[in-house]
Design a protein around this motif. Structure first.
Motif, PDB file in Angstrom:
ATOM      1  N   UNK A  82      13.065 100.413  57.693  1.00 36.46           N
ATOM      2  CA  UNK A  82      12.274 101.307  58.544  1.00 36.46           C
ATOM      3  C   UNK A  82      12.281 100.851  59.998  1.00 36.46           C
ATOM      4  N   UNK A  83      12.240  99.530  60.220  1.00 35.32           N
ATOM      5  CA  UNK A  83      12.298  99.004  61.586  1.00 35.32           C
ATOM      6  C   UNK A  83      13.639  99.329  62.231  1.00 35.32           C
ATOM      7  N   UNK A  84      14.720  99.215  61.448  1.00 31.26           N
ATOM      8  CA  UNK A  84      16.049  99.530  61.963  1.00 31.26           C
ATOM      9  C   UNK A  84      16.142 100.996  62.348  1.00 31.26           C
ATOM     10  N   UNK A  85      15.623 101.852  61.503  1.00 32.51           N
ATOM     11  CA  UNK A  85      15.675 103.294  61.758  1.00 32.51           C
ATOM     12  C   UNK A  85      14.871 103.639  62.997  1.00 32.51           C
ATOM     13  N   UNK A  86      13.675 103.083  63.105  1.00 38.34           N
ATOM     14  CA  UNK A  86      12.829 103.415  64.264  1.00 38.34           C
ATOM     15  C   UNK A  86      13.425 102.873  65.571  1.00 38.34           C
ATOM     16  N   UNK A  87      14.096 101.725  65.525  1.00 44.41           N
ATOM     17  CA  UNK A  87      14.689 101.189  66.746  1.00 44.41           C
ATOM     18  C   UNK A  87      15.940 101.980  67.149  1.00 44.41           C
ATOM     19  N   UNK A  88      16.636 102.550  66.189  1.00 43.70           N
ATOM     20  CA  UNK A  88      17.833 103.331  66.523  1.00 43.70           C
ATOM     21  C   UNK A  88      17.468 104.704  67.084  1.00 43.70           C
ATOM     22  N   UNK A  89      16.262 105.188  66.800  1.00 43.64           N
ATOM     23  CA  UNK A  89      15.800 106.478  67.319  1.00 43.64           C
ATOM     24  C   UNK A  89      15.335 106.345  68.761  1.00 43.64           C
TER      25      UNK A  89
END
Length: 90
Positions: A82-89
């Motif tokens: 989830x952290x990876x997804x939010x940082x890529x957005x």
């Protein structure tokens, strides 16, 4: 004397093993293991090494603790994802 004082039973081997496994889980979660390398992820293998037992002992004799370990590991993986997804957005 009360009944409980007369019938003290020392902990069984299984109870002591369960306690060692629970303590190993806590030490790994807190990042302060005594046996394994700090920073290792929580897994049945790492807990077994930290507690000084086999993986089979955890699976066969302490299935509730095995489930706790799996759930904690899955939770950490989901958080990281989830952290990876939010940082890529961003």
């Amino acid at each position: 004397m009360s009944q409980t004082e007369d019938t003290y039973q020392p902990p069984t081997r299984g109870e002591l093993t369960g306690k060692a496994i629970r303590q190993a889980i806590v030490r790994i979660e807190q990042g302060r293991p005594k046996v394994i390398k700090p920073g290792r992820k929580l897994s049945i293998q790492s807990v077994a090494e930290e507690a000084g037992v086999s993986r089979a002992t955890i699976h066969n004799n302490h299935p509730g603790l095995a489930e706790r370990i799996r759930e904690s590991g899955n939770k950490a993986a989901r958080t990281q994802r989830d952290e990876k997804i939010s940082s890529s957005k961003s």
